[in-house]
Design an enzyme around this catalytic site. Structure first.
Site, PDB file in Angstrom:
ATOM      1  N   THR A 177       0.816  -1.223   0.000  1.00 26.06           N
ATOM      2  CA  THR A 177       0.000   0.000   0.000  1.00 26.06           C
ATOM      3  C   THR A 177       0.844   1.266   0.000  1.00 26.06           C
ATOM      4  OG1 THR A 177      -0.123   0.010   2.420  1.00 26.06           O
ATOM      5  CG2 THR A 177      -1.892  -1.126   1.224  1.00 26.06           C
TER       6      THR A 177
ATOM      7  N   GLN B 299       4.123   3.883  -1.323  1.00 25.08           N
ATOM      8  CA  GLN B 299       4.530   4.462  -2.605  1.00 25.08           C
ATOM      9  C   GLN B 299       5.194   3.414  -3.499  1.00 25.08           C
ATOM     10  OE1 GLN B 299       7.109   8.303  -3.602  1.00 25.08           O
ATOM     11  NE2 GLN B 299       8.443   6.671  -2.894  1.00 25.08           N
TER      12      GLN B 299
ATOM     13  N   SER C 161      18.487   1.092   2.428  1.00 27.63           N
ATOM     14  CA  SER C 161      18.319   2.542   2.305  1.00 27.63           C
ATOM     15  C   SER C 161      19.661   3.258   2.327  1.00 27.63           C
ATOM     16  CB  SER C 161      17.450   3.053   3.457  1.00 27.63           C
ATOM     17  OG  SER C 161      17.467   4.464   3.525  1.00 27.63           O
TER      18      SER C 161
ATOM     19  N   GLU D 299      20.096   5.789   3.909  1.00 30.40           N
ATOM     20  CA  GLU D 299      20.266   6.274   5.278  1.00 30.40           C
ATOM     21  C   GLU D 299      21.277   5.433   6.054  1.00 30.40           C
ATOM     22  OE1 GLU D 299      18.894   8.825   7.161  1.00 30.40           O
ATOM     23  OE2 GLU D 299      17.991   9.713   5.383  1.00 30.40           O
TER      24      GLU D 299
ATOM     25  N   TYR E 247      16.196   4.687  12.194  1.00 33.72           N
ATOM     26  CA  TYR E 247      15.759   4.087  10.936  1.00 33.72           C
ATOM     27  C   TYR E 247      16.944   3.531  10.158  1.00 33.72           C
ATOM     28  CZ  TYR E 247      14.229   3.778   6.087  1.00 33.72           C
ATOM     29  OH  TYR E 247      13.982   3.337   4.809  1.00 33.72           O
TER      30      TYR E 247
END
Length: 340
Positions: A12, A14, A129, A131, A153
């Site tokens: 659900t 992006q 990621s 990150e 994260y």
């Protein structure tokens, strides 16, 4: 010929929505895992995939429940599993680091373990990621750059990356990670700075707001389009061997650049509307993220097709159209939480 089966966690979101579209176009039987609350509130929780629901097979499960993940993977036995589900809003990870690390790492562990036990032939993609790089010692960052994450994260994603690598090496699984740099679209959640900018620009242009409040506008990010990046996910799993890949445009821009393009596109100057709010700064900031996707170009033939200015303008256009439509229907007070 039997269609390939794909299972997407986080369908659900992006990336999940664009990936589902891509796989359907390629003739896959696409399964998606959603939380039960999404099934109970589809208009709010599944707005990105509601145009696809008649083409999808949806399963209800919690990424925090090994039993539910195990049962779905046992039933579906997918050819390809794309693990995208995560608490992915970096700023929120500072507010609730415990649930971010627990949910992101345990969910990844549950998927890998269930695949190993019940569907060993499956190819597994883990959404890592940029990150993870944090304030890296080198720029641009590639697959060999040391990780120095600066957020809960980023730490959770680094742990998931290492866990995926371990399953690949210990159990000979086709499991890999895509180290994706920032990628945006009109389907980006409203809590992310890019969508906050484009939706507020649209509101200002339409007379629905008069200021935009942001934190560090000098931070540099390597922004691409989610459509391009989900294609890279698929291409990684078509490779002959499981390898990790950095996916990026190699062209960093500041938040201020994003602001400038968005405001210029509607004929305004961001300096007339910007308010710097120190409360919106991260406790530990990453100054520059710039990716080197040379390996992806050489090994799987991936290259970005949509670049910065086109991306920003597409997002502004989408928010202008959405807000104009709402105003015309006299229902400004209603917005999906993900679209605000």
């Amino acid at each position: 010929m039997t269609a390939k089966k794909a299972l997407i966690t986080g369908i659900t979101g992006q990336d999940g929505s664009y990936l589902a579209e891509l796989l359907i176009e390629k003739g896959y039987e696409v399964h998606g895992i959603v939380r039960r609350v999404a099934i109970e509130q589809p208009e709010v929780r599944m707005w990105r995939i509601r145009h696809l629901l008649d083409k999808l097979i949806i399963h209800s499960a919690s990424m925090e429940s090994y039993a539910s993940i195990f049962n779905i993977i046992s039933d579906v036995r997918p050819d390809e599993c794309y693990h995208l589900a995560a608490q992915s809003f970096v700023s929120y990870s500072f507010e609730d680091e415990f649930s971010t690390i627990s949910t992101n790492l345990n969910g990844t562990h549950y998927v890998l373990s269930a695949i190993k036990r019940q569907s060993a032939h499956s190819k597994v993609y883990f959404a890592a990621s940029s990150e993870m790089f944090g304030n890296a010692l080198e720029s641009p960052q590639n697959e060999n750059t040391a990780f120095k994450p600066r957020s809960p994260y980023g730490i959770s994603k680094m742990a998931g990356y290492e866990l995926t690598r371990n399953y690949r090496e210990a159990y000979n699984m086709f499991a890999l990670s895509g180290i994706l740099f920032n990628h945006e679209s009109p389907r980006r959640g409203g809590e992310f700075v890019t969508r906050k900018i484009t939706s507020t620009v649209a509101k200002i242009k339409l007379g629905m707001a008069d200021k935009i409040r942001l934190g560090n506008v000098d931070a540099l990010r390597d922004w691409g389009h989610a459509k391009d990046y989900v294609e890279a996910m698929w291409m990684m799993l078509q490779n002959d061997e499981p390898q990790d890949f950095v996916i990026a445009t190699g062209q960093p821009h500041s938040v201020k650049d994003f602001l400038s393009v968005a405001f210029q596109y509607v004929g305004l100057d961001y300096k007339d509307y910007l308010v710097i709010d120190e409360n919106l700064f991260r406790p530990s900031e990453i100054n520059v993220l710039k990716g080197d996707a040379s390996k992806a170009r050489e090994k799987i033939g991936w290259e970005p097709k949509i670049f910065f200015e086109e991306l920003v303008c597409e997002m502004v256009d989408a928010d202008m159209a959405r807000l104009s439509s709402m105003a015309n229907r006299n229902c400004r007070s209603f917005e999906h939480p993900d679209q605000s």
